[in-house]
Scaffold this active site. Structure first.
Site, PDB file in Angstrom:
ATOM      1  N   ASN A   9     105.281  37.085   2.100  1.00 32.01           N
ATOM      2  CA  ASN A   9     103.917  36.685   2.425  1.00 32.01           C
ATOM      3  C   ASN A   9     103.003  37.882   2.148  1.00 32.01           C
ATOM      4  O   ASN A   9     102.983  38.836   2.926  1.00 32.01           O
ATOM      5  CB  ASN A   9     103.874  36.270   3.909  1.00 32.01           C
ATOM      6  CG  ASN A   9     102.464  36.025   4.409  1.00 32.01           C
ATOM      7  OD1 ASN A   9     101.528  35.920   3.629  1.00 32.01           O
ATOM      8  ND2 ASN A   9     102.328  35.932   5.732  1.00 32.01           N
ATOM      9  N   TRP A  10     102.282  37.820   1.045  1.00 25.27           N
ATOM     10  CA  TRP A  10     101.434  38.960   0.653  1.00 25.27           C
ATOM     11  C   TRP A  10     100.174  39.064   1.509  1.00 25.27           C
ATOM     12  O   TRP A  10      99.446  40.039   1.424  1.00 25.27           O
ATOM     13  CB  TRP A  10     101.043  38.850  -0.819  1.00 25.27           C
ATOM     14  CG  TRP A  10     102.165  39.141  -1.775  1.00 25.27           C
ATOM     15  CD1 TRP A  10     103.490  39.306  -1.473  1.00 25.27           C
ATOM     16  CD2 TRP A  10     102.071  39.292  -3.204  1.00 25.27           C
ATOM     17  NE1 TRP A  10     104.207  39.549  -2.616  1.00 25.27           N
ATOM     18  CE2 TRP A  10     103.372  39.545  -3.692  1.00 25.27           C
ATOM     19  CE3 TRP A  10     101.012  39.231  -4.115  1.00 25.27           C
ATOM     20  CZ2 TRP A  10     103.631  39.743  -5.050  1.00 25.27           C
ATOM     21  CZ3 TRP A  10     101.281  39.419  -5.464  1.00 25.27           C
ATOM     22  CH2 TRP A  10     102.571  39.676  -5.926  1.00 25.27           C
ATOM     23  N   LYS A  11      99.868  38.019   2.270  1.00 26.83           N
ATOM     24  CA  LYS A  11      98.639  37.985   3.079  1.00 26.83           C
ATOM     25  C   LYS A  11      97.429  38.266   2.177  1.00 26.83           C
ATOM     26  O   LYS A  11      97.455  37.885   1.012  1.00 26.83           O
ATOM     27  CB  LYS A  11      98.750  38.964   4.258  1.00 26.83           C
ATOM     28  CG  LYS A  11     100.063  38.759   5.025  1.00 26.83           C
ATOM     29  CD  LYS A  11     100.117  39.466   6.341  1.00 26.83           C
ATOM     30  CE  LYS A  11     101.444  39.157   7.022  1.00 26.83           C
ATOM     31  NZ  LYS A  11     101.567  39.728   8.349  1.00 26.83           N
ATOM     32  N   HIS A  91     100.806  30.244  10.462  1.00 25.82           N
ATOM     33  CA  HIS A  91     101.086  31.670  10.666  1.00 25.82           C
ATOM     34  C   HIS A  91     100.281  32.168  11.862  1.00 25.82           C
ATOM     35  O   HIS A  91      99.152  31.719  12.090  1.00 25.82           O
ATOM     36  CB  HIS A  91     100.717  32.463   9.406  1.00 25.82           C
ATOM     37  CG  HIS A  91     101.187  33.886   9.469  1.00 25.82           C
ATOM     38  ND1 HIS A  91     100.517  34.847  10.174  1.00 25.82           N
ATOM     39  CD2 HIS A  91     102.291  34.485   8.961  1.00 25.82           C
ATOM     40  CE1 HIS A  91     101.190  35.994  10.085  1.00 25.82           C
ATOM     41  NE2 HIS A  91     102.268  35.796   9.354  1.00 25.82           N
ATOM     42  N   GLU A  93      98.608  34.688  12.332  1.00 27.67           N
ATOM     43  CA  GLU A  93      97.274  35.222  11.998  1.00 27.67           C
ATOM     44  C   GLU A  93      96.268  34.088  11.802  1.00 27.67           C
ATOM     45  O   GLU A  93      95.081  34.243  12.096  1.00 27.67           O
ATOM     46  CB  GLU A  93      97.375  36.129  10.759  1.00 27.67           C
ATOM     47  CG  GLU A  93      98.023  37.465  11.133  1.00 27.67           C
ATOM     48  CD  GLU A  93      98.820  38.125  10.015  1.00 27.67           C
ATOM     49  OE1 GLU A  93      98.629  37.785   8.839  1.00 27.67           O
ATOM     50  OE2 GLU A  93      99.654  39.008  10.334  1.00 27.67           O
ATOM     51  N   GLU A 161     108.519  33.998  14.197  1.00 27.69           N
ATOM     52  CA  GLU A 161     107.905  35.317  14.066  1.00 27.69           C
ATOM     53  C   GLU A 161     107.279  35.718  15.401  1.00 27.69           C
ATOM     54  O   GLU A 161     106.155  35.287  15.721  1.00 27.69           O
ATOM     55  CB  GLU A 161     106.813  35.289  12.987  1.00 27.69           C
ATOM     56  CG  GLU A 161     107.310  34.875  11.618  1.00 27.69           C
ATOM     57  CD  GLU A 161     106.367  35.349  10.513  1.00 27.69           C
ATOM     58  OE1 GLU A 161     106.821  36.117   9.663  1.00 27.69           O
ATOM     59  OE2 GLU A 161     105.189  34.962  10.534  1.00 27.69           O
ATOM     60  N   GLY A 167     103.961  43.210  11.570  1.00 25.33           N
ATOM     61  CA  GLY A 167     103.182  44.348  11.085  1.00 25.33           C
ATOM     62  C   GLY A 167     103.191  45.551  12.007  1.00 25.33           C
ATOM     63  O   GLY A 167     102.402  46.475  11.829  1.00 25.33           O
ATOM     64  N   SER A 206     108.347  42.530  10.738  1.00 21.86           N
ATOM     65  CA  SER A 206     108.854  43.869  10.396  1.00 21.86           C
ATOM     66  C   SER A 206     110.268  43.855   9.822  1.00 21.86           C
ATOM     67  O   SER A 206     111.062  44.753  10.111  1.00 21.86           O
ATOM     68  CB  SER A 206     108.744  44.807  11.599  1.00 21.86           C
ATOM     69  OG  SER A 206     107.389  44.940  12.002  1.00 21.86           O
ATOM     70  N   GLY A 227     106.332  40.240   5.405  1.00 21.87           N
ATOM     71  CA  GLY A 227     104.960  40.589   5.056  1.00 21.87           C
ATOM     72  C   GLY A 227     104.914  41.897   4.282  1.00 21.87           C
ATOM     73  O   GLY A 227     105.134  41.938   3.070  1.00 21.87           O
ATOM     74  N   GLY A 228     104.655  42.985   4.989  1.00 20.16           N
ATOM     75  CA  GLY A 228     104.439  44.291   4.364  1.00 20.16           C
ATOM     76  C   GLY A 228     105.487  44.670   3.324  1.00 20.16           C
ATOM     77  O   GLY A 228     105.153  45.146   2.228  1.00 20.16           O
TER      78      GLY A 228
HETATM   79  P1  PGA Z   1     105.507  41.869   8.509  1.00 19.47           P
HETATM   80  O1  PGA Z   1     104.805  40.420   8.470  1.00 19.47           O
HETATM   81  O2  PGA Z   1     106.802  41.737   7.735  1.00 19.47           O
HETATM   82  O3  PGA Z   1     104.538  42.775   7.827  1.00 19.47           O
HETATM   83  O4  PGA Z   1     105.739  42.191   9.932  1.00 19.47           O
HETATM   84  C1  PGA Z   1     105.576  39.242   8.613  1.00 19.47           C
HETATM   85  C2  PGA Z   1     104.666  38.050   8.555  1.00 19.47           C
HETATM   86  O5  PGA Z   1     103.573  38.085   9.100  1.00 19.47           O
HETATM   87  O6  PGA Z   1     105.025  37.019   7.946  1.00 19.47           O
END
Ligand code: PGA
Length: 244
Positions: A9-11, A91, A93, A161, A167, A206, A227-228
């Site tokens: 997930n590149w966000k 998600h 967010e 999650e 993050g 993470s 994500g990251g």
């Molecule tokens: P993260 O994000 O790996 O940067 O913690 C995961 C996500 O939000 O899908």
């Protein structure tokens, strides 16, 4: 054994230049032994799909409606037409930034199905909820409310999650992950029978090259939503390998 999934997930990150990372990954993983889904920002979906990598391309959100007066929104059908085969919905967010409720997430998952895409439905407790001992009840409520009737292993993936692990560099312990994933598997099986038992359960929060193998080895963990660490081939490559 269920084929695992490594979803990135590149966000709201990644420009056109980021697409070269996909080519690097495709070179190091020309025929991955797991399903790889890359979810770039919507503006890059078509270009990413045109690269013809061995990876599926996904979107990070969609509107529940097929068309209409919704300035700035994108219908699932538009995302599929651009090249997305998967759509992340719910998600944390989106739930936090846009106040999305379980009912809205459920409608978005139905929209993804309507367009022919697989819905990756996200759920997860906040730190306060975990500290209050409410994790399992929160997860159960979100799962019940966010997953539409008719969910199967081919149209749905669930991503657990924990909000406090996204993050932050903090991951849930393998024991905590095992407890939640077992409960998710049980609830989906009770509700949907064999179709529910076949729904893949991803862990997210993470996930890094250094912890992926250990997390993916936990019972009922069928891969990760990353994500990251999905933004660089050097990090995501080893995560794909851990899921193979
Ligand atoms: P993260 O994000 O790996 O940067 O913690 C995961 C996500 O939000 O899908």
């Amino acid at each position: 054994m269920t084929r695992k999934m490594a979803a990135g997930n590149w966000k709201m990150n990644g420009s056109d230049a980021a697409l070269s990372m996909l080519q690097d990954l495709a070179q190091s993983h020309p025929s991955p032994g797991c399903d790889v889904v890359i979810c770039p920002p919507a503006t890059l979906i078509a270009a990413a799909a045109r690269l013809m990598t061995p990876f599926a391309i996904g979107a990070q959100d969609c509107h529940a409606a097929q068309k209409g007066a919704h300035t700035g929104d994108l219908a699932a059908e538009m995302l599929v037409e651009a090249g997305a085969s998967h759509i992340i919905v719910g998600h944390s967010e989106r739930r936090t930034d846009h106040g999305e409720t379980d009912a809205e997430v459920r409608a978005k998952a139905e929209a993804a199905w309507r367009a022919g895409a697989t819905a990756i439905i996200c759920i997860g407790e906040t730190e306060g909820e975990r500290d209050a001992g409410q994790t399992l009840s929160v997860i159960a409520r979100q799962l019940e409310g966010s997953v539409p009737e008719g969910a199967t292993g081919s149209n749905t993936v669930i991503a657990y999650e924990p909000v406090w692990a996204i993050g932050t560099g903090r991951t849930a312990s393998t024991g905590d992950i095992a407890e939640v994933h077992k409960a998710l598997h049980q609830q989906l099986t009770e509700r949907f029978g064999a179709d529910g038992a076949a729904i893949r359960l991803l862990y997210g929060g993470s996930v890094k090259p250094g912890n992926a193998a250990e997390i993916f080895a936990v019972d009922h963990v069928d891969g990760g939503l990353v994500g990251g660490a999905s933004l660089s081939a050097g990090d995501f490559g080893p995560i794909i390998s851990a899921a193979e």
